[in-house]
Design an enzyme around this catalytic site. Structure first.
Site, PDB file in Angstrom:
ATOM      1  N   GLY A  81       0.813  -1.212   0.000  1.00 49.87           N
ATOM      2  CA  GLY A  81       0.000   0.000   0.000  1.00 49.87           C
ATOM      3  C   GLY A  81       0.847   1.263   0.000  1.00 49.87           C
ATOM      4  N   GLY A  97      -7.820  -7.989  -5.958  1.00 48.32           N
ATOM      5  CA  GLY A  97      -6.487  -8.013  -6.546  1.00 48.32           C
ATOM      6  C   GLY A  97      -5.763  -9.286  -6.166  1.00 48.32           C
ATOM      7  CG  HIS A 134      -0.319  -4.164  10.032  1.00 48.49           C
ATOM      8  ND1 HIS A 134      -0.517  -2.859   9.646  1.00 48.49           N
ATOM      9  CD2 HIS A 134      -0.217  -4.869   8.864  1.00 48.49           C
ATOM     10  CE1 HIS A 134      -0.537  -2.769   8.331  1.00 48.49           C
ATOM     11  NE2 HIS A 134      -0.355  -3.989   7.836  1.00 48.49           N
TER      12      HIS A 134
END
Length: 323
Positions: free
Chosen positions: A82, A159, A289
């Protein structure tokens, strides 16, 4: 001729990337982690007159920071898929090459996604808490969860990661796969996925998996209104970015049992405070994360970001150019 100067802005950059840079450029590694108070001031100090930057940090890269680097700056690469922490407009305005490290992390993130699906649906958090407290209440109605077999799975953002998630979940005998996105994906037919508008996907799905990039369009895509569309037995999993979900709205929906559970690898802020309301909920399973956190994946990301800047410094296209 003097070597080009490359700044690496977080000390956790893997040795696999440093090995590629060795003897080709003069590199400096900022000796701090993101959360250390010295991190950003040191980055600002070291930015002056560098030729390239590897931006392996969650700090936002803005115009004023690029100004500190000055006219010598030739290129930047993130060590991420990202780029929501990058002011893309500034790069476009300056015509400054920017690279990233997509695709290489698809498999690792997809693995974590399946783990979150199972953990949230089968109430791992509640079961482990009772086990550790010595308060298990065994019986045929104890800690009943949701099945994946026979379910409908909706993937928001189809994606590389979304497709990798689907391939893994096919082995769980999912009845129907749905996806939403701006355009039809040519891979969807072979994968057996049907494209639907987001509202319809949310209404039909037993599992909603968020794999989309964070943009102004997707910010708080999951909110009071969209949560209200979802099934009461629905499980939502977010491996995209924390701000794709309005966390206050998610808290209310989980607290009131308007949806069944959530599994989150991304939240806002990161790291999330231990006393945050979402952390306290028994039906919200949160990871810190770690989607791409495998040795091989992080080494590969480091190599790609290193090669991105080396190629750009030679005036060649990056392996994975954003701009």
């Amino acid at each position: 001729m003097a070597m080009k100067r490359v700044l690496i802005v977080n000390k956790t950059f893997p040795a696999a990337g440093l090995e590629l840079l060795k003897n080709k450029v003069q590199y400096t590694v900022v000796p701090h982690l993101d959360f250390e108070p010295e991190s950003l001031p040191t980055i600002k100090k070291e930015l002056k007159n560098v030729d390239a930057i590897i931006w392996n940090t969650k700090h936002r890269l803005t115009g004023p920071l690029l100004d500190l680097a000055g006219p010598n700056l030739k290129c930047v690469s993130t060590m991420s898929s990202g780029t929501d922490h990058i002011d893309i407009h500034e790069f476009e305005k300056r015509q400054l090459p920017l690279g990233s490290t997509p695709q290489v992390l698809d498999d690792a993130v997809a693995d974590i996604t399946v783990g979150l699906v199972i953990a949230a649906a089968r109430r791992f958090k509640e079961g482990v808490a009772e086990l550790e407290s010595g308060d298990c209440k065994f019986g045929v109605q104890w800690r009943l969860g949701q099945d994946i077999a026979g379910s409908t799975v909706g993937i928001v953002g189809f994606g590389g990661i979304g497709q990798a998630v689907l391939r893994r979940l096919r082995g769980f005998d999912v009845k129907r796969f749905l996806y939403s996105g701006r355009t039809d994906k040519p891979e969807a037919k072979a994968l057996g996925a049907e494209r639907l508008p987001i509202e319809e996907l949310l209404r039909l799905s037993d599992y909603v998996i968020l794999c989309c990039p964070l943009t102004e369009e997707t910010r708080h895509l999951i909110n009071d209104k969209t949560l209200g569309i979802m099934k009461q037995n629905a499980v939502i999993v977010n491996i995209a970015r924390g701000d794709v979900i309005d966390q206050d709205a998610l808290y209310r929906a989980l607290k009131e049992n308007r949806i069944f559970a959530a599994g989150l690898d991304v939240v806002t802020p990161e790291p999330i405070a231990k006393d945050h309301p979402l952390v306290q909920l028994p039906n919200c399973y949160i990871l810190p994360h770690v989607g791409s956190a495998t040795i091989e994946t992080r080494n590969a990301m480091a190599r790609i970001s290193a090669r991105n800047v080396l190629l750009a410094l030679e005036g060649k296209p990056m392996l994975n150019p954003v701009i």
